[in-house]
Design a protein around this motif. Structure first.
Motif, PDB file in Angstrom:
ATOM      1  N   THR A 416       0.939  -1.197   0.102  1.00 37.30           N
ATOM      2  CA  THR A 416       0.110  -0.061   0.009  1.00 37.30           C
ATOM      3  C   THR A 416       0.716   1.169   0.083  1.00 37.30           C
ATOM      4  OG1 THR A 416      -1.856  -1.049   1.157  1.00 37.30           O
ATOM      5  CG2 THR A 416      -1.828   1.196   1.144  1.00 37.30           C
ATOM      6  N   LYS A 417       1.855   1.415   0.931  1.00 40.65           N
ATOM      7  CA  LYS A 417       2.834   2.552   0.857  1.00 40.65           C
ATOM      8  C   LYS A 417       3.346   2.678  -0.464  1.00 40.65           C
ATOM      9  CE  LYS A 417       3.626   2.589   5.902  1.00 40.65           C
ATOM     10  NZ  LYS A 417       4.689   2.286   6.973  1.00 40.65           N
ATOM     11  N   ASN A 418       3.905   1.708  -1.071  1.00 47.32           N
ATOM     12  CA  ASN A 418       4.546   1.831  -2.330  1.00 47.32           C
ATOM     13  C   ASN A 418       3.661   2.219  -3.280  1.00 47.32           C
ATOM     14  OD1 ASN A 418       4.777  -0.058  -5.212  1.00 47.32           O
ATOM     15  ND2 ASN A 418       6.664   0.873  -4.576  1.00 47.32           N
ATOM     16  N   LEU A 419       2.480   1.868  -3.517  1.00 43.98           N
ATOM     17  CA  LEU A 419       1.530   2.241  -4.491  1.00 43.98           C
ATOM     18  C   LEU A 419       1.142   3.617  -4.348  1.00 43.98           C
ATOM     19  CD1 LEU A 419       0.492   0.750  -6.873  1.00 43.98           C
ATOM     20  CD2 LEU A 419      -1.779   0.389  -5.654  1.00 43.98           C
ATOM     21  N   GLU A 420       1.007   4.105  -2.798  1.00 45.84           N
ATOM     22  CA  GLU A 420       0.271   5.465  -2.504  1.00 45.84           C
ATOM     23  C   GLU A 420       1.274   6.491  -2.908  1.00 45.84           C
ATOM     24  OE1 GLU A 420       0.080   5.545   1.887  1.00 45.84           O
ATOM     25  OE2 GLU A 420      -2.031   4.975   1.760  1.00 45.84           O
ATOM     26  N   ARG A 421       2.552   6.376  -3.089  1.00 48.50           N
ATOM     27  CA  ARG A 421       3.611   7.077  -3.705  1.00 48.50           C
ATOM     28  C   ARG A 421       3.644   7.206  -4.825  1.00 48.50           C
ATOM     29  NH1 ARG A 421       7.022   4.402   0.232  1.00 48.50           N
ATOM     30  NH2 ARG A 421       7.918   2.975  -1.197  1.00 48.50           N
ATOM     31  N   ILE A 422       3.361   6.185  -5.554  1.00 46.26           N
ATOM     32  CA  ILE A 422       3.431   6.048  -7.237  1.00 46.26           C
ATOM     33  C   ILE A 422       1.911   6.853  -7.538  1.00 46.26           C
ATOM     34  CG2 ILE A 422       3.318   4.637  -9.089  1.00 46.26           C
ATOM     35  CD1 ILE A 422       4.922   2.616  -7.691  1.00 46.26           C
ATOM     36  N   MET A 423       0.969   6.548  -6.690  1.00 48.61           N
ATOM     37  CA  MET A 423      -0.324   7.051  -7.276  1.00 48.61           C
ATOM     38  C   MET A 423      -0.166   8.744  -7.038  1.00 48.61           C
ATOM     39  SD  MET A 423      -2.361   5.053  -8.588  1.00 48.61           S
ATOM     40  CE  MET A 423      -3.692   6.215  -8.782  1.00 48.61           C
ATOM     41  N   GLU A 424       0.290   9.175  -6.230  1.00 50.25           N
ATOM     42  CA  GLU A 424       0.631  10.708  -6.170  1.00 50.25           C
ATOM     43  C   GLU A 424       1.042  11.273  -7.350  1.00 50.25           C
ATOM     44  OE1 GLU A 424       2.763  11.714  -2.826  1.00 50.25           O
ATOM     45  OE2 GLU A 424       1.526  11.059  -1.362  1.00 50.25           O
ATOM     46  N   SER A 425       2.158  10.384  -7.910  1.00 53.23           N
ATOM     47  CA  SER A 425       2.702  10.932  -9.129  1.00 53.23           C
ATOM     48  C   SER A 425       1.700  10.716 -10.349  1.00 53.23           C
ATOM     49  CB  SER A 425       4.274  10.056  -9.508  1.00 53.23           C
ATOM     50  OG  SER A 425       4.596  10.413 -10.799  1.00 53.23           O
ATOM     51  N   ALA A 426       0.988   9.343 -10.203  1.00 55.52           N
ATOM     52  CA  ALA A 426       0.099   9.219 -11.688  1.00 55.52           C
ATOM     53  C   ALA A 426      -1.066  10.256 -11.191  1.00 55.52           C
ATOM     54  CB  ALA A 426      -0.334   7.953 -11.323  1.00 55.52           C
ATOM     55  N   GLN A 427      -1.401  10.686 -10.082  1.00 58.03           N
ATOM     56  CA  GLN A 427      -2.470  11.532  -9.905  1.00 58.03           C
ATOM     57  C   GLN A 427      -2.179  12.943 -10.831  1.00 58.03           C
ATOM     58  OE1 GLN A 427      -4.546  11.290  -6.118  1.00 58.03           O
ATOM     59  NE2 GLN A 427      -3.866  13.117  -6.009  1.00 58.03           N
ATOM     60  N   ASP A 428      -0.976  13.496 -10.577  1.00 58.13           N
ATOM     61  CA  ASP A 428      -0.580  14.524 -11.372  1.00 58.13           C
ATOM     62  C   ASP A 428      -0.840  14.541 -12.861  1.00 58.13           C
ATOM     63  OD1 ASP A 428       0.052  15.824  -8.981  1.00 58.13           O
ATOM     64  OD2 ASP A 428       2.056  15.318  -8.830  1.00 58.13           O
ATOM     65  N   VAL A 429      -0.192  13.179 -13.316  1.00 58.98           N
ATOM     66  CA  VAL A 429      -0.527  13.135 -14.762  1.00 58.98           C
ATOM     67  C   VAL A 429      -2.007  13.004 -15.187  1.00 58.98           C
ATOM     68  CG1 VAL A 429      -0.068  11.477 -16.649  1.00 58.98           C
ATOM     69  CG2 VAL A 429       1.600  11.834 -15.042  1.00 58.98           C
ATOM     70  N   ILE A 430      -2.683  12.281 -14.248  1.00 60.23           N
ATOM     71  CA  ILE A 430      -4.203  12.316 -14.730  1.00 60.23           C
ATOM     72  C   ILE A 430      -4.969  13.591 -14.687  1.00 60.23           C
ATOM     73  CG2 ILE A 430      -6.417  11.485 -14.039  1.00 60.23           C
ATOM     74  CD1 ILE A 430      -4.777   8.894 -12.675  1.00 60.23           C
ATOM     75  N   LEU A 431      -4.508  14.485 -13.529  1.00 58.72           N
ATOM     76  CA  LEU A 431      -5.184  15.631 -13.319  1.00 58.72           C
ATOM     77  C   LEU A 431      -4.794  16.725 -14.524  1.00 58.72           C
ATOM     78  CD1 LEU A 431      -6.970  17.651 -11.961  1.00 58.72           C
ATOM     79  CD2 LEU A 431      -4.987  18.054 -10.362  1.00 58.72           C
ATOM     80  N   ASN A 432      -3.529  16.847 -14.898  1.00 59.79           N
ATOM     81  CA  ASN A 432      -2.894  17.731 -16.006  1.00 59.79           C
ATOM     82  C   ASN A 432      -3.580  17.450 -17.215  1.00 59.79           C
ATOM     83  OD1 ASN A 432      -1.520  19.360 -14.163  1.00 59.79           O
ATOM     84  ND2 ASN A 432       0.277  17.981 -14.524  1.00 59.79           N
ATOM     85  N   THR A 433      -3.873  16.274 -17.711  1.00 58.19           N
ATOM     86  CA  THR A 433      -4.220  15.683 -18.721  1.00 58.19           C
ATOM     87  C   THR A 433      -5.820  16.241 -19.028  1.00 58.19           C
ATOM     88  OG1 THR A 433      -3.053  13.754 -19.109  1.00 58.19           O
ATOM     89  CG2 THR A 433      -5.091  13.708 -20.293  1.00 58.19           C
ATOM     90  N   SER A 434      -6.294  16.222 -17.760  1.00 61.03           N
ATOM     91  CA  SER A 434      -8.006  16.502 -17.565  1.00 61.03           C
ATOM     92  C   SER A 434      -7.779  18.176 -17.802  1.00 61.03           C
ATOM     93  CB  SER A 434      -8.669  16.263 -16.135  1.00 61.03           C
ATOM     94  OG  SER A 434      -9.853  16.694 -16.101  1.00 61.03           O
ATOM     95  N   LEU A 435      -7.027  18.722 -17.196  1.00 59.21           N
ATOM     96  CA  LEU A 435      -6.966  20.293 -17.254  1.00 59.21           C
ATOM     97  C   LEU A 435      -6.763  20.694 -18.767  1.00 59.21           C
ATOM     98  CD1 LEU A 435      -5.512  21.270 -13.915  1.00 59.21           C
ATOM     99  CD2 LEU A 435      -7.876  21.325 -14.530  1.00 59.21           C
TER     100      LEU A 435
END
Length: 442
Positions: A416-435
């Motif tokens: 879970t901790k490993n995926l939380e760190r990676i999801m933070e990075s992925a979240q930026d990609v997802i959000l920037n694509t949406s914007l």
């Protein structure tokens, strides 16, 4: 001959099933405008992530993790009891396949215990007596050999559950799987399932997730209400079935996908499909290329999770990453002097173009996997580079030139901790694509 206006009316009548439509009124225009505006806002305020990947890639485990990370909701007692039944079935399914492999290799020693386990079927509830029998069978040298060099077994968590078998088979207190147990469980996804979360975009373009209890089947059309303000967004995550051929059949159903999150199990580099003997790694790469070529996703961000990194590191010390193949020959048929020996591949050829460092299969002392062994880490890093470029190359070799950033991460979906760190990075990609799609980023 009729007038041109008469022809037009008849044409309109045919087009609308015999009913001549009158010109829309101003009121009608206003209603239609409101509907279109609602649909536009709904689309603009929805960030949709589609999970794709072969069966056994850990895609559904990542889906579970995302629900936990974003909604912070705990499993109910009833849900945990249902997972207990799934886990018991996982143990019996994986054990049955491992025993079958050991028997085919002629290495199974305890046939009597194997038959006892076989007689249980695969839907029973396991208790303390069954745990003792399973431990005895698990200690069989042939079973251990088949597990270590498994090629067809799809459930990688058997070893994890065998270490916890007494707790998993408890009856004094009903076995309630822990969160870690649930992440290790395997349940085939049929069709596609979605989970929606609400989020809020801050002035720093950060996605803040709000708790929401909205779990639904994507196919039934029951979407949550659209957010009330422009800064409120709905994050929708869709998990697709991983059975071979499933995803290519219904991929055209998905529209307005903000991001495709493709999951591949890199520990399967030495595994293959039983039905046609195809490499599981080759099939995954092929599906990824088909995903890149899909017109529906040409404007979607593309993130790749090279998953099961923990199992991959461990396997590098027991199964060569590069193999020229080993062939096993059976004896001649008795009484037939002209018969040819039957050739059967014992180890398939794979990754023949790999030029990095290779781990030694027999080494004393054995490799340390804690990061302190320079020789092993070089081997691990070289193989990671090879696999990363294998997927990246699919994007570079597309017949059409498409400017697209490909984001690749090595993940362990049960951590879970490993995926939380990676999801933070992925979240930026997802959000920037949406914007960017909304014109907020130029």
């Amino acid at each position: 001959m009729g007038s041109s206006s008469g022809k037009l009316k008849r044409a309109e009548s045919a087009a609308f099933g015999g009913i001549v439509k009158k010109a829309p009124s101003a009121v009608h225009h206003n209603k239609l405008g409101k509907v279109l505006e609602e649909q536009r806002l709904k689309h603009e305020n929805t960030v949709t992530v589609l999970l794709l990947g072969e069966e056994g890639s850990g895609k559904s485990t990542i889906f579970k993790q995302m629900k936990h990370i974003f909604s912070h909701q705990d499993y109910t007692k009833e849900q945990r009891l249902e997972f207990a039944r799934v886990i018991h079935k996982n143990i019996l399914d994986a054990m049955a396949k491992t025993v079958s492999d050991a028997r085919q290799k002629g290495k199974l020693e305890d046939e009597e215990t194997a038959q006892i386990v076989h007689s249980w079927g695969r839907k029973m509830v396991l208790g303390p007596k069954e745990s003792q029998v399973l431990k005895l069978l698990w200690s069989d040298k042939g079973v251990q050999n088949a597990w270590q060099y498994r090629g067809h077994v799809k459930i990688d968590s058997l070893e994890y559950f065998m270490k916890e078998i007494d707790r998993v088979c408890s009856v004094d207190t009903p076995y309630l799987p822990t969160d870690a147990d649930i992440l290790q469980s395997h349940m085939v996804t049929n069709g596609f399932v979605a989970k929606a979360f609400y989020s809020h975009i801050t002035k720093h373009n950060q996605m803040k997730i709000k708790d929401v209890d909205r779990n639904f089947l994507y196919s039934d059309g029951s979407f949550p209400n659209i957010p009330e303000t422009r800064n409120d967004k709905k994050l929708e995550v869709i998990d697709t079935g991983g059975q071979r051929g499933d995803q290519t059949r219904y991929v055209h159903l998905f529209k307005n996908i903000t991001c495709v999150l493709f999951v591949a199990a890199i520990n399967e580099y030495d595994q293959y499909y039983e039905e046609d003997n195809r490499s599981r790694l080759d099939v995954s790469v092929e599906l990824f290329r088909e995903t890149l070529e899909e017109k529906t996703f040409q404007d979607s961000a593309m993130i790749v999770f090279l998953n099961k990194n923990d199992l991959f590191r461990k396997k590098l010390t027991t199964a060569p990453f590069k193999s020229y193949g080993v062939t096993m020959y059976t004896d001649y048929e008795l009484g037939d002097d002209d018969a040819e020996p039957y050739a059967q591949p014992l180890v398939e050829q794979r990754n023949l173009d790999y030029k990095g460092k290779e781990c030694k299969m027999i080494k004393f002392p054995p490799y340390k996997l804690d990061g302190s062994d320079e020789e092993f880490e070089q081997c691990y890093n070289d193989t990671c580079d090879y696999i990363r470029e294998l997927y990246r190359k699919q994007s570079d070799d597309l017949p059409f030139k498409k400017s697209r950033n490909l984001y690749i991460h090595f993940t362990t979906s049960t951590d879970t901790k490993n995926l939380e760190r990676i999801m933070e990075s992925a979240q930026d990609v997802i959000l920037n694509t949406s914007l960017t799609d909304l014109g907020a980023i130029i």
